[in-house]
Design an enzyme around this catalytic site. Structure first.
Site, PDB file in Angstrom:
ATOM      1  N   HIS A  26       0.774  -1.124  -0.042  1.00 12.89           N
ATOM      2  CA  HIS A  26       0.052   0.087  -0.148  1.00 12.89           C
ATOM      3  C   HIS A  26       0.745   1.220   0.066  1.00 12.89           C
ATOM      4  CE1 HIS A  26      -3.908  -1.781   0.931  1.00 12.89           C
ATOM      5  NE2 HIS A  26      -3.143  -2.756   1.439  1.00 12.89           N
ATOM      6  N   LYS A  59      -8.418  13.746   4.649  1.00 13.38           N
ATOM      7  CA  LYS A  59      -7.476  12.668   4.830  1.00 13.38           C
ATOM      8  C   LYS A  59      -6.483  12.959   6.008  1.00 13.38           C
ATOM      9  CE  LYS A  59      -6.611  13.913   0.301  1.00 13.38           C
ATOM     10  NZ  LYS A  59      -6.536  12.601  -0.359  1.00 13.38           N
ATOM     11  N   ARG A  60      -5.883  11.924   6.253  1.00 13.66           N
ATOM     12  CA  ARG A  60      -4.504  12.205   6.955  1.00 13.66           C
ATOM     13  C   ARG A  60      -3.706  13.328   6.781  1.00 13.66           C
ATOM     14  NH1 ARG A  60      -4.383   8.308  11.401  1.00 13.66           N
ATOM     15  NH2 ARG A  60      -2.420   9.407  11.826  1.00 13.66           N
ATOM     16  N   LYS A  84       0.862  14.524   1.016  1.00  8.04           N
ATOM     17  CA  LYS A  84      -0.594  15.024   0.578  1.00  8.04           C
ATOM     18  C   LYS A  84      -0.801  16.473   0.580  1.00  8.04           C
ATOM     19  CE  LYS A  84      -2.422  10.862   3.321  1.00  8.04           C
ATOM     20  NZ  LYS A  84      -2.922   9.992   2.299  1.00  8.04           N
ATOM     21  N   THR A 123      -8.353   6.570  -1.755  1.00 11.98           N
ATOM     22  CA  THR A 123      -9.922   6.226  -2.012  1.00 11.98           C
ATOM     23  C   THR A 123     -10.725   7.293  -1.558  1.00 11.98           C
ATOM     24  OG1 THR A 123      -9.639   5.154   0.243  1.00 11.98           O
ATOM     25  CG2 THR A 123      -9.505   3.713  -1.339  1.00 11.98           C
ATOM     26  N   LYS A 159     -14.699   8.422  -3.715  1.00 15.26           N
ATOM     27  CA  LYS A 159     -15.904   8.554  -2.942  1.00 15.26           C
ATOM     28  C   LYS A 159     -16.516   9.833  -3.293  1.00 15.26           C
ATOM     29  CE  LYS A 159     -13.567   6.471   0.538  1.00 15.26           C
ATOM     30  NZ  LYS A 159     -13.286   5.999   1.825  1.00 15.26           N
TER      31      LYS A 159
HETATM   32  C1  NBG Z   1      -2.579   3.670   2.072  1.00  9.12           C
HETATM   33  C2  NBG Z   1      -2.239   4.707   0.962  1.00  9.12           C
HETATM   34  C3  NBG Z   1      -3.384   5.008   0.082  1.00  9.12           C
HETATM   35  C4  NBG Z   1      -4.356   3.911  -0.421  1.00  9.12           C
HETATM   36  C5  NBG Z   1      -4.740   3.060   0.859  1.00  9.12           C
HETATM   37  C6  NBG Z   1      -5.320   2.020   0.725  1.00  9.12           C
HETATM   38  C7  NBG Z   1      -1.017   2.988   3.795  1.00  9.12           C
HETATM   39  C8  NBG Z   1       0.287   2.213   4.192  1.00  9.12           C
HETATM   40  N1  NBG Z   1      -1.389   3.290   2.583  1.00  9.12           N
HETATM   41  O1  NBG Z   1      -2.971   5.860  -0.960  1.00  9.12           O
HETATM   42  O2  NBG Z   1      -1.443   5.653   1.065  1.00  9.12           O
HETATM   43  O3  NBG Z   1      -5.352   4.292  -0.810  1.00  9.12           O
HETATM   44  O4  NBG Z   1      -3.434   2.733   1.549  1.00  9.12           O
HETATM   45  O5  NBG Z   1      -4.619   0.952  -0.329  1.00  9.12           O
HETATM   46  O6  NBG Z   1      -1.741   3.354   4.723  1.00  9.12           O
END
Ligand code: NBG
Length: 836
Positions: free
Chosen positions: A378, A569-570, A575, A677, A681
């Protein structure tokens, strides 16, 4: 509030058979069950019940209706010895509130709403009562939850395995503009959705040493003598599919001290010691680590990972043997997906279980292990790649370290055979990092022990094979594939955006909920002015709702005519929430220079948590609030710009944010966001995206059409090239007047009540290194935002673009993603569950 009128002795309903009260779906039956549960489960009657009592009574009413689906499902899987079971191993499941989603999937939202209303209550108020299980940090955990929904909806036999954290992700408060973390006591008032299964307890060993011995047949074997043992108790939550009878289970493990554990100390009079040992043991599942995309190598985290993975594998073996199967067939009956490297210790653990505990040969065990596991990566961020100091590893899991050494020895032999005279490749690929202090590299273990490795968006999967996992790709290219992420339309359209859902269903029927590609049929109505006006009205109504909520939370009032420009988002430097801020300050600067300037009114809405130890991220939150304080209160602005930081972003909030967005900010430096994601949405709910060619943005743009996407910024390759040739952010400051003005305003202390040092750390990083290339992308971003504003002036055009975004997001349903996993990796098939 009027109290519900009936309870257990309503003569009209007394003739209902007991079973009917538990499963019936008629409004009258639901009302009866609701008061029954209030009385018999909560021990309350309407006059003294709190809203939370009513919520719980309703939750139990709904749970009753889930249970028979669940029991049928389990029975079917056990009886039919055939179906392969998908096991999704994840340290995080960010479920979000359960009640509303269960009503949707059961197809009883309307009936229950009426039943509640006729009882003198309001369903929305009761839904508000639910504390969401925040058992995840962000996208990775939410993805796991979406996948559980799709697995059940597609009738795939599946078990989600994870950790039942007593404290989930912290609640965020904002004090003087800064983030403050508050413990998330989500279990405080009970959790009606879970059932403890103490009879399925398993034992987990930790520490100690290993010793060799000869077994009855004279074979060399190893036995692990642990220093202590922990019990794993499963808590099960049913996950019902959408309008099917399949209810799979999410099984989360809680650590408990075994009874016998404290006996010795207790008898010696060390009461405190005995209890303390219990406390220490139970700490394993106390709290979720609140770090996203970083790994710190903390012992407790490794304990958590091993704990839940060992519990889960032992559980699978138990189920397997109960189905009357032999362990040689294990990989034919289970497909185990590793959600990132967090559960990758499972590879060594399955080897240990098969070889040490079930006396299998190494080669046979390895054959099974490799075919059982698959690994999803991920992230490409180096700070997120997990590694464990060998010393820590051996003190906690001595036997696993031996097994990993043996896996490594065999693996490196194979590498040597293929690449003669390439020692640097050997050291790059080794499961042990020996460049300094020695570490176990979990991503390497995951690659070696899995038969499939996937990234989460096309670009990400490509970059994986070119950078982070290049050597592994060169060695075994056949293992690699891409599966672009998806999200569930049940939660994120049907439940979150009921207005849009009923408009769409009215036009094209309800097939889209299970087959999101059929949203394409909406394209035919893009030219219909009536439809467009309906579509636009819905967005306005959703914006009105969000504005109302924001005012309640923050006292900032927003006019729903403004362009709602949202980034949730975080908080992370890659980001680039601070790039968004540079744009806001640019607009503010324009107004200050020329107060009469025409400007499209915008509300900039931010939400997201910062890892508690990530200073820069916390400073970005402070910065957002500081800019808001100035901009929102400046008379020259005349309310045309508003900046809001909405505290405590979580799933519940997300559900009311996506439907109300005009513009979705997906502005990470190209090459850094694996997928994203929220981008999906937002777009499904008709937001237009401003974004870089990063993660799934690339595919979203492809689907929506280039003309319906606001693209800016360097591409991933250009980012790498720019860095390679030597990047000097200061040059941009020197040559770009607007950018310089913005930076100078920050440095002047304008946003920090005259304190010119507060935001220095942020500005200094940008001026000196700017690792995420904000300065390089600044002008392109601002220009693109100007195009956004111009387009927004043409409301009809905007609405059409928005509508086309909704119509073309079918690809991003998690159903599509799960089908790809089933076909490409798991080889799992649906199993119909009958109603009885
Ligand atoms: C996160 C990514 C996102 C991705 C999500 C789900 C981690 C390690 N990765 O871009 O930063 O959408 O995983 O795949 O949290």
């Amino acid at each position: 509030m009027e109290a519900p009128g009936t309870h257990a002795s309503d003569p009209q309903l007394d003739s209902l058979p007991a079973e009917e009260v538990r499963i019936g779906l008629a409004v009258e039956t639901l009302k009866r069950a609701f008061v029954d549960n209030l009385f018999y489960v909560q021990g309350k009657f309407p006059l003294i019940a709190t809203q939370n009592d009513f919520y719980l009574a309703l939750a139990y009413t709904v749970r009753d209706r889930l249970l028979h689906h669940w029991i049928n499902t389990v029975e079917t899987y056990l009886k039919q010895r055939k179906p392969k079971i998908v096991c999704y191993l994840s340290a995080e499941f960010l479920l979000g509130p359960q009640l509303g989603n269960n009503l949707i999937n059961l197809g009883i939202y309307e009936q229950v709403s009426r039943a509640v209303e006729e009882s003198g209550l309001n369903l929305k108020d009761l839904l508000e009562q639910e504390e969401e299980p925040g058992l995840g940090n962000g996208g990775l955990g939410r993805l796991a939850a979406c996948y559980m929904d799709s697995l059940s909806s597609l009738e795939i036999p599946a078990i989600g395995y994870g950790i039942r954290y007593e404290f989930g992700i912290f609640d965020q408060e904002i004090k003087d503009g800064w983030q403050v973390e508050i413990t998330d006591k989500w279990l405080r008032r009970g959790n009606p959705w879970e059932l403890p299964r103490p009879e399925a307890v398993v034992e987990i060993k930790f520490g100690g040493y290993t010793e060799a011995y000869l077994d009855d047949r004279g074979s060399y074997r190893v036995r692990w003598i642990p220093a202590h043992v922990v019990n794993g108790v499963p808590y099960d939550t049913p996950i019902l599919g959408y309008k099917v009878h399949t209810a799979n289970v999410l099984r989360l493990w809680k650590a408990e001290a075994p009874e016998s554990f404290d006996f010795k100390a207790f008898n010696l009079g060390d009461y405190y010691g005995a209890v303390n040992a219990k406390v220490v043991t139970e700490n394993i599942t106390k709290i979720l680590y609140p770090n996203d995309e970083t790994s710190q190598g903390k012992q407790l985290r490794l304990e958590q990972q091993y704990f839940f993975v060992s519990c889960s594998l032992q559980d699978m073996i138990r189920i397997h043997l109960r189905r009357g199967k032999s362990l040689e067939e294990f990989h034919e009956m289970f497909a185990v997906q590793l959600n990132d490297t967090h559960p990758s210790i499972g590879i060594a653990e399955l080897m240990r279980l098969l070889v040490d505990e079930h006396q299998m040969d190494w080669d046979a065990a390895w054959y099974i292990t490799e075919r059982t596991f698959a690994y999803t990566n991920h992230t490409l961020l180096p700070e997120a790649l997990e590694k464990w100091a060998v010393g820590l590893f051996s003190s906690l899991l001595p036997r696993h370290l031996e097994i990993i050494y043996e896996i490594n020895r065999r693996f490196l032999n194979a590498v040597r055979l293929k690449y003669l005279n390439d020692p640097s490749r050997i050291s790059r690929m080794s499961l042990i990092d020996e460049s300094g202090e020695r570490y176990v590299r979990m991503a390497h273990l995951a690659c070696v022990g899995s038969h499939a490795i996937n990234g989460v968006a096309k670009l990400h999967s490509e970059l994986l094979t070119e950078t982070t996992l290049r050597d592994f790709f060169e060695l075994s290219p056949e293992k690699f594939l891409n599966i672009t992420n998806g999200v569930t339309p049940r939660r994120f359209i049907v439940l979150s955006n009921p207005r849009l859902s009923s408009l769409v269903t009215g036009k094209i029927g309800e097939g889209w909920i299970k087959d999101l590609e059929t949203l394409r049929k909406l394209e035919a109505f893009a030219g219909d002015p009536d439809f467009r006006s309906e579509f636009k009205k819905i967005k306005q109504a959703n914006k009105q709702d969000l504005a109302f909520y924001i005012e309640k939370q923050t006292s900032i009032s927003l006019n729903p005519e403004m362009l709602f420009d949202i980034q949730v988002k975080r908080i992370h430097e890659y980001k680039r929430q601070h790039l968004n801020l540079l744009h806001i300050i640019t607009l503010y600067d324009r107004i200050k220079r020329e107060p009469k300037t025409e400007i499209v009114p915008r509300a900039f809405i931010f939400g997201g948590k910062a890892a508690p130890g990530y200073f820069m991220a916390k400073l970005i939150i402070k910065f957002i609030n500081a800019v808001g304080e100035v901009v929102n209160n400046d008379a020259d602005v005349r309310g045309r710009l508003k900046v809001v930081f909405l505290p405590d972003y979580n799933v519940k909030q997300a559900q009311s944010i996506y439907p109300a967005a005009d513009l979705s900010e997906q502005i990470s430096t190209a090459g850094y966001e694996a997928s994203g994601t929220s981008n999906m949405k937002f777009a499904m709910n008709g937001a237009l995206t401003i974004g870089t060619l990063d993660g799934a943005n690339v595919e979203i743009r492809q689907e929506a059409g280039e003309e319906n996407f606001f693209l800016f910024g360097l591409e991933a390759e250009q980012v790498l090239a720019r860095k390679a040739e030597g990047y000097h952010p200061r040059d941009y400051y020197d040559s770009n007047l607007r950018l310089r003005a913005v930076i100078d305003l920050i440095n002047s202390g304008l946003f920090s009540r005259g304190d010119s040092t507060l935001f220095r750390p942020l500005v200094d990083v940008l001026m000196r290194y700017d690792p995420y290339l904000l300065f390089a992308d600044y002008q392109s971003y601002v220009d693109c935002q100007d195009r956004v504003s111009e387009t927004y002036l043409d409301q009809d055009k905007w609405t059409k673009m928005s509508l086309l975004n909704t119509a073309r997001m079918g690809k991003f349903s998690s159903d599509r993603a799960i089908r790809e996993y089933c076909r490409g990796i798991w080889h799992a098939e649906p199993v119909k569950i009958s109603q009885e």
